[in-house]
Design an enzyme around this catalytic site. Structure first.
Site, PDB file in Angstrom:
ATOM      1  N   GLU A 110      33.713  32.945  50.795  1.00 11.36           N
ATOM      2  CA  GLU A 110      33.987  34.323  51.218  1.00 11.36           C
ATOM      3  C   GLU A 110      32.975  35.274  50.580  1.00 11.36           C
ATOM      4  O   GLU A 110      32.315  34.933  49.602  1.00 11.36           O
ATOM      5  CB  GLU A 110      35.412  34.721  50.850  1.00 11.36           C
ATOM      6  CG  GLU A 110      35.734  34.524  49.386  1.00 11.36           C
ATOM      7  CD  GLU A 110      37.243  34.507  49.109  1.00 11.36           C
ATOM      8  OE1 GLU A 110      37.686  35.386  48.361  1.00 11.36           O
ATOM      9  OE2 GLU A 110      37.947  33.623  49.627  1.00 11.36           O
ATOM     10  N   LYS A 112      31.466  38.282  48.359  1.00  9.44           N
ATOM     11  CA  LYS A 112      31.794  38.935  47.083  1.00  9.44           C
ATOM     12  C   LYS A 112      31.486  40.424  47.246  1.00  9.44           C
ATOM     13  O   LYS A 112      30.330  40.834  47.203  1.00  9.44           O
ATOM     14  CB  LYS A 112      30.983  38.333  45.941  1.00  9.44           C
ATOM     15  CG  LYS A 112      31.372  38.894  44.579  1.00  9.44           C
ATOM     16  CD  LYS A 112      30.599  38.209  43.468  1.00  9.44           C
ATOM     17  CE  LYS A 112      31.062  38.707  42.106  1.00  9.44           C
ATOM     18  NZ  LYS A 112      30.884  40.147  41.920  1.00  9.44           N
ATOM     19  N   ASP A 114      31.231  44.344  46.431  1.00 13.79           N
ATOM     20  CA  ASP A 114      30.782  45.020  45.217  1.00 13.79           C
ATOM     21  C   ASP A 114      31.457  46.383  45.104  1.00 13.79           C
ATOM     22  O   ASP A 114      30.887  47.423  45.436  1.00 13.79           O
ATOM     23  CB  ASP A 114      29.254  45.168  45.249  1.00 13.79           C
ATOM     24  CG  ASP A 114      28.683  45.552  43.901  1.00 13.79           C
ATOM     25  OD1 ASP A 114      29.393  45.356  42.892  1.00 13.79           O
ATOM     26  OD2 ASP A 114      27.554  46.043  43.845  1.00 13.79           O
ATOM     27  N   TYR A 222      41.366  39.514  48.966  1.00 13.08           N
ATOM     28  CA  TYR A 222      40.841  38.152  48.876  1.00 13.08           C
ATOM     29  C   TYR A 222      41.708  37.182  48.077  1.00 13.08           C
ATOM     30  O   TYR A 222      41.324  36.038  47.865  1.00 13.08           O
ATOM     31  CB  TYR A 222      39.441  38.181  48.253  1.00 13.08           C
ATOM     32  CG  TYR A 222      39.339  38.944  46.953  1.00 13.08           C
ATOM     33  CD1 TYR A 222      39.891  38.448  45.774  1.00 13.08           C
ATOM     34  CD2 TYR A 222      38.698  40.175  46.903  1.00 13.08           C
ATOM     35  CE1 TYR A 222      39.811  39.152  44.590  1.00 13.08           C
ATOM     36  CE2 TYR A 222      38.604  40.887  45.710  1.00 13.08           C
ATOM     37  CZ  TYR A 222      39.159  40.363  44.558  1.00 13.08           C
ATOM     38  OH  TYR A 222      39.071  41.068  43.390  1.00 13.08           O
ATOM     39  N   LYS A 309      25.607  34.624  42.965  1.00 11.37           N
ATOM     40  CA  LYS A 309      25.015  35.951  43.116  1.00 11.37           C
ATOM     41  C   LYS A 309      23.683  35.841  43.862  1.00 11.37           C
ATOM     42  O   LYS A 309      22.882  34.943  43.587  1.00 11.37           O
ATOM     43  CB  LYS A 309      24.769  36.584  41.747  1.00 11.37           C
ATOM     44  CG  LYS A 309      26.036  36.914  40.970  1.00 11.37           C
ATOM     45  CD  LYS A 309      26.777  38.066  41.617  1.00 11.37           C
ATOM     46  CE  LYS A 309      27.705  38.756  40.639  1.00 11.37           C
ATOM     47  NZ  LYS A 309      27.045  39.620  39.700  1.00 11.37           N
ATOM     48  N   CYS A 404      13.362  46.351   9.650  1.00 10.69           N
ATOM     49  CA  CYS A 404      14.416  47.036  10.410  1.00 10.69           C
ATOM     50  C   CYS A 404      14.004  48.485  10.671  1.00 10.69           C
ATOM     51  O   CYS A 404      13.634  49.200   9.735  1.00 10.69           O
ATOM     52  CB  CYS A 404      15.726  46.995   9.620  1.00 10.69           C
ATOM     53  SG  CYS A 404      17.064  47.927  10.418  1.00 10.69           S
ATOM     54  N   CYS A 407      16.840  50.807   8.554  1.00 14.38           N
ATOM     55  CA  CYS A 407      16.988  50.847   7.092  1.00 14.38           C
ATOM     56  C   CYS A 407      15.781  50.285   6.359  1.00 14.38           C
ATOM     57  O   CYS A 407      15.729  50.345   5.126  1.00 14.38           O
ATOM     58  CB  CYS A 407      18.258  50.098   6.671  1.00 14.38           C
ATOM     59  SG  CYS A 407      18.153  48.309   6.919  1.00 14.38           S
ATOM     60  N   CYS A 422      18.534  42.014  10.965  1.00 13.85           N
ATOM     61  CA  CYS A 422      18.486  42.800   9.742  1.00 13.85           C
ATOM     62  C   CYS A 422      19.604  42.268   8.842  1.00 13.85           C
ATOM     63  O   CYS A 422      20.780  42.299   9.233  1.00 13.85           O
ATOM     64  CB  CYS A 422      18.708  44.281  10.030  1.00 13.85           C
ATOM     65  SG  CYS A 422      18.950  45.259   8.521  1.00 13.85           S
ATOM     66  N   CYS A 428      23.224  49.092   6.538  1.00 15.38           N
ATOM     67  CA  CYS A 428      22.390  49.486   7.676  1.00 15.38           C
ATOM     68  C   CYS A 428      23.264  50.278   8.652  1.00 15.38           C
ATOM     69  O   CYS A 428      24.222  49.734   9.218  1.00 15.38           O
ATOM     70  CB  CYS A 428      21.812  48.244   8.359  1.00 15.38           C
ATOM     71  SG  CYS A 428      20.696  48.611   9.729  1.00 15.38           S
TER      72      CYS A 428
END
Length: 666
Positions: A110, A112, A114, A222, A309, A404, A407, A422, A428
């Site tokens: 079936e 899909k 959206d 569905y 998809k 990082c 920090c 990090c 941080c």
């Protein structure tokens, strides 16, 4: 004819004409005649409020009264589907189902759609409730808004429907309506909707149902659920639902082979572009409900369905800059900043580069023309570089940072992982704020009134430095802050207080231990029963828990080895959080299967495989996937796989049927 009879006749006629127009596409009267009948009914209902009916056709007009949404728990959880973009993975899904069932089966294919998911409940042929997906466990009650959607029946046709059932589908905004709505917004110089899905979702959450009515939403259905469905076949149930007044896609097909499935996918990959509403793939479902039950569920999705998809749309644009974001686990993600480009209905300015290996593999330079994809309209990503477009103006080569950006700590990379981290998790700022945001999220502590912006503000002004500080806040601490009145402050403090009742497994999840998601947190809670036992656990006892491997075990051990984390847990204990299973949960557990490793194989009558797995865990046993000399016994149903049967006989492993097992744990 009495007034009551006239009202009832008008309602019946309007329901019938609405069905003919929106479902059958075969109107019998003109729009003006329909509108005249509707106005007559509205006038009669206003003059005679004693004949009020919540399923009257006049409910489709909506109301100007604002109404806050209430949360409603789903009778059946609304799980998401596993996704794939690969035909090979579709084939693997098909073969897994074939092997597990070990008998003939049909696959229902079936579209899909959206849009935004909705679940409708009908009783005695009338719509009584409409609930959004929400977090899968509970959603918003949007019944008044859904009643304005003319393709959704308020009263069912015929008389062969179950007394009570639930039907799920997708609320959609047709392309034509979406484009007209954006033209109107543009003329008023308002922000445009990004795509029809966002427009439909935003419309459904409006508190003024008369505006919802004006947006002309549509809906396709569905999935039918209930105790007394007419057929064992998913396809057959939906065909029956179409006769009751529901809009069911005419694109549904039953397939009997992989070849038929791939023909279906190939056809709709092209033809979907001619549909009046947005689609983004194909859904494949095992048709038999009995076979669906036996295939069961994973923690997040059914084993009897998968979504294929369609391939992502691609665009070419310029890379201007690479910046870096630090997440709550300390993972550092590079982000490409791009010239704006239209992609899958949205304007894209940023895209993920994932990690250092991706950057090196692309040989990225500032100024490169890059290909951007947005698979299934998720986070955009860069998939390639147009090297032929490079010129003498090309900028420097992109190199992953070593420290990082927040920090300054030296980044580390764990063996076998692609990401850089990090290590400064207790100082941080993005990690601290990220941990607090995770802690307050709906699936964790679910603290109402708090969001990322509020957490950021509380952190910046020094009100909180960790999650335990939330439980020290008072109304006086926060009222009067930016956008924070007394009522908002009271709601936040009440939400924090109510979170003390959140059960143990969600508290474990809320701690934010690396690799410990919702499902693993539930397994840990059942296995150790309280936080003290978990803190004292060793690697062996952790790995013995179902779904916990060496990586998760090591992460848990590392968490509790950190003195700052142990101190945080102590502060949360002192704040009154639930750090042990409730008496009710404990009473549902026994040690009847303690120390036993059990394999489940075959098809069962009384319970699904997932239900048997839960029963085994609640009685102290361990579910294992493969047979070995350590297997205590096999819970064997019908159509047990021949390979497993042969191995069991070879190793002398006992087979126990369903009735024997239920007697054992009764």
């Amino acid at each position: 004819m009495t007034v009551k009879e006239k009202i009832e006749n008008l309602r019946a006629e309007l329901h019938r004409h609405n069905y003919n127009y929106y479902i059958q596409n075969a109107p019998e009267i003109s729009d003006k005649e329909f509108d005249d009948m509707m106005h007559e009914l509205q006038n009669l209902e206003q003059e005679h409020p004693e004949y009020k009916d919540d399923t009257s056709p006049t409910m489709r007009v909506g109301s100007d009264l604002n109404k806050n949404f209430t949360q409603y728990s789903h009778k059946y959880p609304m799980l998401s589907l596993g996704n794939t973009y690969s035909e090979n993975e579709v084939a693997e899904f098909y073969e897994r189902a074939k092997k597990s069932l070990n008998e003939d089966f049909e696959m229902c294919c079936e579209m899909k759609y959206d849009g935004t998911s909705i679940s409708l409940t009908y009783e005695d042929g009338k719509l009584v409730r409409a609930v959004t997906r929400g977090d899968g466990e509970k959603g918003d009650d949007v019944t008044d808004n859904v009643k304005t959607i003319r393709s959704i029946p308020l009263v069912l046709h015929g008389n062969n429907y179950p007394k009570s059932f639930e039907i799920r589908g997708e609320i959609l905004m047709p392309w034509e309506v979406f484009e007209e709505l954006n033209r109107e917004k543009e003329s008023r110089e308002e922000s445009l909707f990004a795509n029809p899905r966002n427009a439909a979702s935003g419309t459904l959450k409006l508190q003024n149902s008369s505006i919802v009515a004006s947006r002309k939403l549509d809906a396709y259905f569905y999935y039918l659920l209930g105790e007394e469905l007419p057929y064992d076949g998913h396809y057959e149930n939906l065909q029956a639902a179409s006769t009751w007044g529901f809009k069911i896609s005419k694109a549904m097909r039953k397939c009997h082979s992989l070849e038929e499935i791939f023909d279906y996918i190939k056809y709709w990959d092209v033809e979907r572009k001619n549909l009046p509403v947005a689609t983004d793939g194909i859904v494949l479902k095992v048709n038999s409900l009995k076979q669906q039950k036996n295939l069961g569920f994973t923690a997040k999705s059914p084993r009897w369905a998968i979504a294929y998809k369609f391939q992502a749309e691609r665009a070419l644009t310029r890379l201007n800059l690479v910046t870096y974001q630090v997440g709550r686990t300390g993972a550092v993600t590079p982000v490409a900043n791009l010239d704006p480009v239209q992609l899958s209905g949205t304007i894209v300015k940023r895209a993920s580069l994932h990690n250092a290996d991706i950057i090196d593999g692309l040989d990225l330079h500032i100024g490169d023309m890059v290909y951007v994809e947005k698979g299934g309209e998720i986070i955009p990503k860069i998939t390639g570089v147009d090297t032929e477009a490079r010129s003498f103006m090309l900028g420097e080569k992109v190199k992953f940072i070593t420290n990082c950006p927040e920090c300054g700590s030296k980044l580390i990379r764990y063996e076998g992982e692609a990401a850089h981290y990090c290590p400064n998790e207790t100082a941080c700022p993005p990690q601290i704020k990220g941990k607090i945001e995770h802690f307050i999220s709906r699936k964790a502590m679910n603290i109402d009134g708090l969001g990322p912006e509020t957490v950021d503000m509380f952190y910046r002004i020094g009100l909180i430095k960790n999650t335990a500080d939330l439980y020290k806040l008072t109304v006086n601490d926060i009222k009067g802050l930016e956008r924070m009145g007394e009522k908002s402050a009271e709601n936040i403090i009440n939400g924090i207080a109510q979170s003390r009742e959140v059960p143990f497994e969600r508290v474990i999840f809320a701690l934010g231990i690396r690799f410990v998601g919702e499902t693993v947190a539930k397994k840990i809670a059942k296995a150790f029963k309280n936080i003290e036992a978990l803190e004292k656990a060793n690697s062996e006892s952790l790995v013995s828990v179902d779904e916990i491997g060496e990586r998760i075990a090591q992460s848990i051990l590392s968490y509790f080895a950190n003195e700052s984390n142990r101190e945080l847990v102590n502060q949360l204990k002192a704040a009154g959080l639930q750090f042990q299973l409730s008496e009710e949960d404990l009473s549902n557990h026994t040690d009847k299967l303690a120390g036993q490793s059990i394999v489940i194989s075959g098809v069962f009558t009384h319970h699904s495989r997932d239900e048997y797995k839960d029963i085994i865990e609640r009685n102290g046993g361990k579910n294992v996937g493969s047979i070995s000399t350590k297997t205590s016994f096999i819970l064997a149903g019908e159509n047990m796989g021949p390979a497993k049967l042969e191995k069991a006989n070879k190793l002398g492993i006992k087979l126990m049927n369903e009735e024997e097992f239920l007697d054992l744990i009764s």
